[in-house]
Design a protein around this motif. Structure first.
Motif, PDB file in Angstrom:
ATOM      1  N   GLY A  62      11.148  -7.177 -22.145  1.00 35.77           N
ATOM      2  CA  GLY A  62      11.169  -5.998 -22.992  1.00 35.77           C
ATOM      3  C   GLY A  62      12.550  -5.392 -22.829  1.00 35.77           C
ATOM      4  N   ILE A  63      13.139  -4.918 -23.907  1.00 35.19           N
ATOM      5  CA  ILE A  63      14.554  -4.545 -23.906  1.00 35.19           C
ATOM      6  C   ILE A  63      14.724  -3.159 -24.510  1.00 35.19           C
ATOM      7  CG2 ILE A  63      16.802  -5.118 -24.969  1.00 35.19           C
ATOM      8  CD1 ILE A  63      15.832  -8.093 -24.793  1.00 35.19           C
ATOM      9  N   VAL A  64      15.705  -2.420 -23.975  1.00 34.81           N
ATOM     10  CA  VAL A  64      16.072  -1.138 -24.564  1.00 34.81           C
ATOM     11  C   VAL A  64      17.565  -0.928 -24.352  1.00 34.81           C
ATOM     12  CG1 VAL A  64      15.493   0.192 -22.468  1.00 34.81           C
ATOM     13  CG2 VAL A  64      15.468   1.320 -24.710  1.00 34.81           C
ATOM     14  N   ASP A  65      18.203  -0.316 -25.337  1.00 34.84           N
ATOM     15  CA  ASP A  65      19.628  -0.029 -25.255  1.00 34.84           C
ATOM     16  C   ASP A  65      19.841   1.230 -24.407  1.00 34.84           C
ATOM     17  OD1 ASP A  65      22.301   1.153 -26.141  1.00 34.84           O
ATOM     18  OD2 ASP A  65      22.297  -0.696 -27.326  1.00 34.84           O
ATOM     19  N   VAL A  66      20.826   1.167 -23.524  1.00 37.62           N
ATOM     20  CA  VAL A  66      21.093   2.290 -22.615  1.00 37.62           C
ATOM     21  C   VAL A  66      21.371   3.582 -23.372  1.00 37.62           C
ATOM     22  CG1 VAL A  66      23.573   1.789 -22.410  1.00 37.62           C
ATOM     23  CG2 VAL A  66      22.394   2.983 -20.554  1.00 37.62           C
ATOM     24  N   ARG A  67      21.981   3.482 -24.544  1.00 40.42           N
ATOM     25  CA  ARG A  67      22.252   4.677 -25.344  1.00 40.42           C
ATOM     26  C   ARG A  67      20.959   5.341 -25.789  1.00 40.42           C
ATOM     27  NH1 ARG A  67      26.342   1.210 -29.035  1.00 40.42           N
ATOM     28  NH2 ARG A  67      24.618  -0.250 -28.620  1.00 40.42           N
ATOM     29  N   ASP A  68      19.944   4.526 -26.064  1.00 42.71           N
ATOM     30  CA  ASP A  68      18.645   5.057 -26.475  1.00 42.71           C
ATOM     31  C   ASP A  68      17.858   5.594 -25.282  1.00 42.71           C
ATOM     32  OD1 ASP A  68      19.145   4.376 -29.155  1.00 42.71           O
ATOM     33  OD2 ASP A  68      18.532   2.307 -28.760  1.00 42.71           O
ATOM     34  N   VAL A  69      18.060   5.000 -24.101  1.00 39.66           N
ATOM     35  CA  VAL A  69      17.435   5.538 -22.889  1.00 39.66           C
ATOM     36  C   VAL A  69      17.970   6.949 -22.619  1.00 39.66           C
ATOM     37  CG1 VAL A  69      17.109   5.242 -20.407  1.00 39.66           C
ATOM     38  CG2 VAL A  69      17.090   3.248 -21.903  1.00 39.66           C
ATOM     39  N   ALA A  70      19.282   7.117 -22.739  1.00 34.65           N
ATOM     40  CA  ALA A  70      19.884   8.437 -22.533  1.00 34.65           C
ATOM     41  C   ALA A  70      19.370   9.440 -23.570  1.00 34.65           C
ATOM     42  CB  ALA A  70      21.405   8.327 -22.601  1.00 34.65           C
ATOM     43  N   ASP A  71      19.313   9.009 -24.821  1.00 33.74           N
ATOM     44  CA  ASP A  71      18.813   9.871 -25.894  1.00 33.74           C
ATOM     45  C   ASP A  71      17.367  10.290 -25.621  1.00 33.74           C
ATOM     46  OD1 ASP A  71      18.670  11.037 -28.606  1.00 33.74           O
ATOM     47  OD2 ASP A  71      17.397   9.310 -29.060  1.00 33.74           O
ATOM     48  N   LEU A  72      16.553   9.364 -25.133  1.00 33.12           N
ATOM     49  CA  LEU A  72      15.151   9.679 -24.849  1.00 33.12           C
ATOM     50  C   LEU A  72      15.042  10.673 -23.695  1.00 33.12           C
ATOM     51  CD1 LEU A  72      12.211   9.236 -25.522  1.00 33.12           C
ATOM     52  CD2 LEU A  72      12.226   7.166 -24.125  1.00 33.12           C
ATOM     53  N   HIS A  73      15.891  10.557 -22.696  1.00 30.64           N
ATOM     54  CA  HIS A  73      15.901  11.549 -21.609  1.00 30.64           C
ATOM     55  C   HIS A  73      16.157  12.954 -22.152  1.00 30.64           C
ATOM     56  CE1 HIS A  73      16.070   8.215 -18.730  1.00 30.64           C
ATOM     57  NE2 HIS A  73      15.939   9.092 -17.757  1.00 30.64           N
ATOM     58  N   ILE A  74      17.120  13.066 -23.041  1.00 30.60           N
ATOM     59  CA  ILE A  74      17.471  14.395 -23.569  1.00 30.60           C
ATOM     60  C   ILE A  74      16.357  14.927 -24.465  1.00 30.60           C
ATOM     61  CG2 ILE A  74      19.143  15.679 -24.949  1.00 30.60           C
ATOM     62  CD1 ILE A  74      21.275  13.643 -23.906  1.00 30.60           C
ATOM     63  N   ARG A  75      15.757  14.064 -25.264  1.00 29.92           N
ATOM     64  CA  ARG A  75      14.609  14.492 -26.081  1.00 29.92           C
ATOM     65  C   ARG A  75      13.449  14.956 -25.189  1.00 29.92           C
ATOM     66  NH1 ARG A  75      14.664  12.664 -31.585  1.00 29.92           N
ATOM     67  NH2 ARG A  75      16.624  11.583 -32.031  1.00 29.92           N
ATOM     68  N   ALA A  76      13.198  14.199 -24.111  1.00 30.95           N
ATOM     69  CA  ALA A  76      12.127  14.574 -23.183  1.00 30.95           C
ATOM     70  C   ALA A  76      12.460  15.862 -22.439  1.00 30.95           C
ATOM     71  CB  ALA A  76      11.889  13.438 -22.186  1.00 30.95           C
ATOM     72  N   MET A  77      13.720  16.102 -22.216  1.00 29.95           N
ATOM     73  CA  MET A  77      14.178  17.331 -21.563  1.00 29.95           C
ATOM     74  C   MET A  77      13.900  18.562 -22.431  1.00 29.95           C
ATOM     75  SD  MET A  77      18.165  18.105 -20.532  1.00 29.95           S
ATOM     76  CE  MET A  77      18.775  18.814 -22.078  1.00 29.95           C
ATOM     77  N   LEU A  78      14.043  18.408 -23.728  1.00 27.25           N
ATOM     78  CA  LEU A  78      14.015  19.562 -24.631  1.00 27.25           C
ATOM     79  C   LEU A  78      12.671  19.817 -25.302  1.00 27.25           C
ATOM     80  CD1 LEU A  78      17.463  19.026 -26.416  1.00 27.25           C
ATOM     81  CD2 LEU A  78      16.906  20.728 -24.653  1.00 27.25           C
ATOM     82  N   SER A  79      11.889  18.787 -25.555  1.00 29.91           N
ATOM     83  CA  SER A  79      10.678  18.963 -26.363  1.00 29.91           C
ATOM     84  C   SER A  79       9.556  19.634 -25.575  1.00 29.91           C
ATOM     85  CB  SER A  79      10.190  17.611 -26.869  1.00 29.91           C
ATOM     86  OG  SER A  79       8.924  17.764 -27.506  1.00 29.91           O
ATOM     87  N   PRO A  80       8.961  20.691 -26.136  1.00 31.05           N
ATOM     88  CA  PRO A  80       7.792  21.299 -25.477  1.00 31.05           C
ATOM     89  C   PRO A  80       6.643  20.308 -25.318  1.00 31.05           C
ATOM     90  CG  PRO A  80       8.640  22.723 -27.233  1.00 31.05           C
ATOM     91  CD  PRO A  80       9.354  21.417 -27.358  1.00 31.05           C
ATOM     92  N   LYS A  81       6.577  19.316 -26.211  1.00 34.11           N
ATOM     93  CA  LYS A  81       5.488  18.339 -26.167  1.00 34.11           C
ATOM     94  C   LYS A  81       5.631  17.333 -25.027  1.00 34.11           C
ATOM     95  CE  LYS A  81       4.935  18.436 -31.216  1.00 34.11           C
ATOM     96  NZ  LYS A  81       5.060  17.615 -32.454  1.00 34.11           N
TER      97      LYS A  81
END
Length: 342
Positions: free
Chosen positions: A221-240
């Motif tokens: 299973g593969i993920v781009d590091v740029r998308d991992v970073a983006d997901l961290h920031i989304r998870a940081m900010l979203s109330p959900k």
């Protein structure tokens, strides 16, 4: 400016987290294990296009010590806990890897709680989710957990599941309102911002330089590091995101044979060095039994079901990951750029 602590600033994922945070107007603190690592981090950020470096600060702190963590989290709204203890060898006793990972995570969480941090996003991994999932007919989701006593589980993956479980227990019992969530990536590829390439590149390097004489039967299973970073920031900010886990993968899997074929097709200048001869599982296991270190690293990965869902991150956080192929080719280009492939 809101300030964010990113732990383990020299790391592959951490460097991209810091880059995106600075690009989005945050002030960033990061921890480094020794002061001499500062220039390495600054060089990576410059490579990523950051010219104004006045909004990054460095704290010397180690996950194995209480020292300086209060300074690290002071005045931070958020913490991205990306760092993991570093090992130059696989320890004979798994506790040598597990204990520092668990204790280091709790150290960061306690410091964040005591400093009034709003939310901690922890980088866990797929090893904490899917290594006990036996039914290939159903997708692995964030509801799944790896049994830490799973036969053949590597010390690294055991350290990840144990540290994540310890973190959730801490939040329930001692969090005092500290918000928490995890990002659980699969194999992280993509562009490196510096010449010190992460361990994930080693598999590709062996394949591309001809060192892998035959290709193991392995799906990733593969993920781009740029998308991992983006997901961290989304998870940081979203109330959900509070209280949730998010699997990070582009979607589907790629076999090593498919990866070999992709690089041969798209990068013909080096493709001639890449083998497409299959390697039977029993040969990998035998080599591991006989003490071959590369085989020892590969053997626990054979036969693992990696059919997992990325729909939670997409539907809850609006995440849009790049394709598997883009991530792999970006890694291959980094290997060439930094002279790892002759």
């Amino acid at each position: 400016m809101q300030q964010v602590l990113v732990t383990g600033g020299t790391g592959f994922v951490a460097s991209h987290c810091m880059l995106q945070l600075l690009q989005q107007g945050y002030a960033v603190k990061t921890t480094i294990r020794t002061p001499d690592k500062k220039d390495k981090v600054l060089d990576m950020l410059r490579t990523g296009g950051i010219s104004d470096l006045q909004h990054i600060r460095f704290i010397t702190a180690d996950l194995t010590s209480d020292q300086h963590w209060a300074d690290a989290v002071a005045d931070c709204e958020y913490v991205l806990h990306v760092a993991s203890p570093i090992y130059l060898r696989v320890p004979k006793d798994p506790e040598e890897m597990i204990r520092p990972a668990v204790d280091g995570t709790l150290r960061v969480l306690k410091a964040a709680r005591d400093a009034g941090v709003k939310r901690v996003v922890m980088t866990s991994n797929f090893g904490a989710v899917g290594y006990s999932h036996r039914d290939p007919a159903t997708l692995i989701t964030e509801k799944d957990y790896t049994d830490p006593n799973e036969k053949g589980l590597s010390a690294y993956n055991k350290s990840k599941v144990m540290s994540e479980r310890a973190a959730w227990q801490f939040i329930r019992e001692q969090g005092n309102g500290l918000e928490f969530c995890t990002v659980n990536p699969m194999g992280i590829f993509g562009p490196s911002l510096g010449p010190d390439l992460s361990s994930g590149f080693e598999l590709l390097r062996n394949m591309m330089n001809g060192g892998m004489k035959a290709i193991p039967n392995l799906d990733l299973g593969i993920v781009d590091v740029r998308d991992v970073a983006d997901l961290h920031i989304r998870a940081m900010l979203s109330p959900k995101a509070n209280g949730e886990r998010f699997l990070a993968l582009a979607g589907g899997t790629m076999s090593l044979m498919q990866i070999a074929g992709l690089i041969k097709e798209k990068m013909p200048a080096i493709g001639g060095q890449i083998s497409t001869k299959p390697l039977a599982d029993w040969k990998v296991r035998l080599a591991a039994f006989l003490g071959n270190q590369k085989a020892k690293a590969l053997a626990p990965m054979l036969g693992v079901n990696r059919k997992a869902s990325n729909q939670k991150a997409i539907s809850v956080l609006g995440w849009k990951p790049r394709s598997n192929e883009i991530a792999i080719l970006a890694s291959a280009e980094s290997l060439i750029k930094y002279g790892a492939i002759k």
